[in-house]
Design a protein around this motif. Structure first.
Motif, PDB file in Angstrom:
ATOM      1  N   ARG A 136       3.145  -9.592  -2.497  1.00  0.00           N
ATOM      2  CA  ARG A 136       3.361  -8.147  -2.341  1.00  0.00           C
ATOM      3  C   ARG A 136       4.827  -7.812  -2.108  1.00  0.00           C
ATOM      4  O   ARG A 136       5.343  -6.806  -2.590  1.00  0.00           O
ATOM      5  N   TYR A 157      -3.567  -5.034   2.708  1.00  0.00           N
ATOM      6  CA  TYR A 157      -3.633  -5.901   1.530  1.00  0.00           C
ATOM      7  C   TYR A 157      -3.629  -7.374   1.941  1.00  0.00           C
ATOM      8  O   TYR A 157      -4.397  -8.189   1.397  1.00  0.00           O
ATOM      9  N   THR A 211      -4.300  -6.941  -6.756  1.00  0.00           N
ATOM     10  CA  THR A 211      -3.077  -7.689  -7.067  1.00  0.00           C
ATOM     11  C   THR A 211      -2.617  -7.399  -8.487  1.00  0.00           C
ATOM     12  O   THR A 211      -1.433  -7.158  -8.741  1.00  0.00           O
TER      13      THR A 211
END
Length: 327
Positions: A136, A157, A211
Motif C-alpha cells: 500500500r 487495509y 489490492t
C-alpha cells in the motif's frame, strides 16, 4: 536481465517458499486447540510438523539475509519502521519453537499448547499486516526514514491483509493435517477444512480484489484468479478425498497471493505515500559486484538446500497414526 531484477525475483521466491512451508506450520498451531480433543490428538498434530518446522523457518532467515545483502536500504527502512511488529513476530516464533520442544518434557503440556497457539496465530496475522503496508505504501521522508507510528500500520487495509493470511494459512494447515493424519482426527480436520476454504475464499478474495483495484497491475489479475481457483480446487479435492491435490491447490493459492503482492510492488520495494520518496530496486540495491558474488553463491548452494529439504519431506512423508505416536 539486470541483477537487481534477478534479486527482486529471488527474494519473492524465498518469501513464497517461506509462506507455503511455514504457512501450514502456522495453520497446524492455530488448529491445535480446535482439533486436539485429547492429549494423543495434540501429540499427533504436533508430530506432523515436528521433523520439518525448523527447516521451514530457514526460508525466512535466508529471505532476510538476501534482503540485507541485495537491498540494504530496503532492509534498513523496513526493520526500523516495522520494528515493533517484526519484534512481536520474532518473540512469537521463539515461543512457538520452545513450545514444540518442551511440551513433551513438561508436567503442564496445556500451557505449552497455548504458547503454540499464540506463537502461530500472531505471525500468521502480522505477516499479512506487514506485507499489506509494504504494498500500500507507508510515510517515508526524503531520507527514506519511516515517519509514521504503530497505529499507522494498523489501518483497515492492513488488518484485512492480516485476516487474509491468517485464513489462508489456517486452511493450509487443516489440509496438511488431512494429508498427514488418519482416523477420526483426519475426518474432523477434513470437515473443518471445508468451512475454512469458504472463509479463506471470501476474506482472501476481498483483500486481493482491493489490492488489484488500488495498486495492482493488469498482469496480476491472472494471479488473483489463480489464487481463487486454488482455494476452490482445494475445497473440491477435500470433498472428494483427494488429499494430495487439496494440499497442492492450497499451496498454489498461497503462491498466487504472494505473486500478486510482489507483482503489484515492482519496481518499488518500499513505496512511500509521496512517490518521490519511494525505495525501488535501483536506489535501494547493493553494488553490482556484491550482487554478482551473491548470484554465484546462490547458484551453488540453493540446489543443495532444496535437495536436503526435499529429502527430509520424503523421509517423513507417511501419515502420523496413533500407534506411531505411542511407539
Amino acid at each position: 536481465m539486470e541483477l537487481t531484477t534477478v534479486w527482486f525475483l529471488l527474494i519473492a521466491l524465498l518469501w513464497i517458499g517461506y509462506f507455503v512451508l511455514e504457512g501450514f506450520d502456522f495453520g497446524v498451531g492455530v488448529l491445535l486447540p480446535v482439533l486436539g480433543r485429547s492429549d494423543e490428538d495434540r501429540r499427533r498434530i504436533l508430530a506432523t510438523i515436528g521433523p520439518v518446522w525448523d527447516g521451514n523457518e530457514v526460508w525466512l532467515i535466508v529471505a532476510g539475509g538476501a534482503t540485507f545483502a541485495a537491498f540494504p536500504e530496503w532492509y534498513a527502512t523496513l526493520f526500523s519502521g516495522f520494528y515493533l511488529p517484526l519484534f512481536l513476530i520474532l518473540v512469537a516464533l521463539i515461543l512457538r519453537g520452545v513450545a514444540i520442544e518442551y511440551r513433551g518434557k513438561s508436567d503442564n503440556p496445556r500451557a505449552w499448547d497455548r504458547a503454540m497457539f499464540f506463537g502461530s496465530l500472531l505471525p500468521a496475522f502480522l505477516w499479512g499486516v506487514a506485507f499489506a503496508n509494504i504494498v500500500r505504501g507507508v510515510p517515508l521522508d526524503a531520507d527514506h526514514e519511516y515517519t509514521g507510528t504503530l497505529f499507522t500500520l494498523l489501518n483497515p487495509y492492513a488488518l484485512l491483509g492480516g485476516l487474509a493470511t491468517l485464513a489462508l494459512f489456517t486452511l493450509h494447515g487443516a489440509v496438511f493435517l488431512v494429508l498427514r493424519t488418519d482416523g477420526d482426527l483426519r475426518t474432523r480436520a477434513s470437515a473443518l477444512a471445508r468451512r475454512l476454504a469458504v472463509g479463506a475464499l471470501v476474506v482472501g478474495g476481498v483483500f486481493l480484489l482491493i489490492t488489484q483495484l488500488t495498486v495492482g497491475r493488469a498482469a496480476t489479475w491472472a494471479a488473483v484468479a489463480v489464487a481463487a481457483a486454488g482455494i476452490a480446487v482445494s475445497l473440491l479435492a477435500t470433498l472428494r478425498g483427494r488429499d494430495g491435490w487439496a494440499f497442492t491447490a492450497s499451496a498454489v493459492a498461497i503462491i498466487a497471493a504472494v505473486v500478486t503482492l510482489f507483482g503489484s510492488l515492482w519496481p518499488n520495494v518500499m513505496p512511500a505515500l509521496d512517490p518521490a520518496n519511494s525505495l525501488n530496486v535501483y536506489n535501494a540495491s547493493s553494488t553490482p559486484y556484491t550482487l554478482t558474488v551473491m548470484t554465484w553463491v546462490a547458484a551453488i548452494f540453493t540446489p543443495v538446500v532444496l535437495l536436503y529439504q526435499g529429502w527430509t519431506y520424503w523421509v517423513f512423508r507417511r501419515r502420523v497414526t496413533g500407534a506411531r505416536v505411542e511407539a
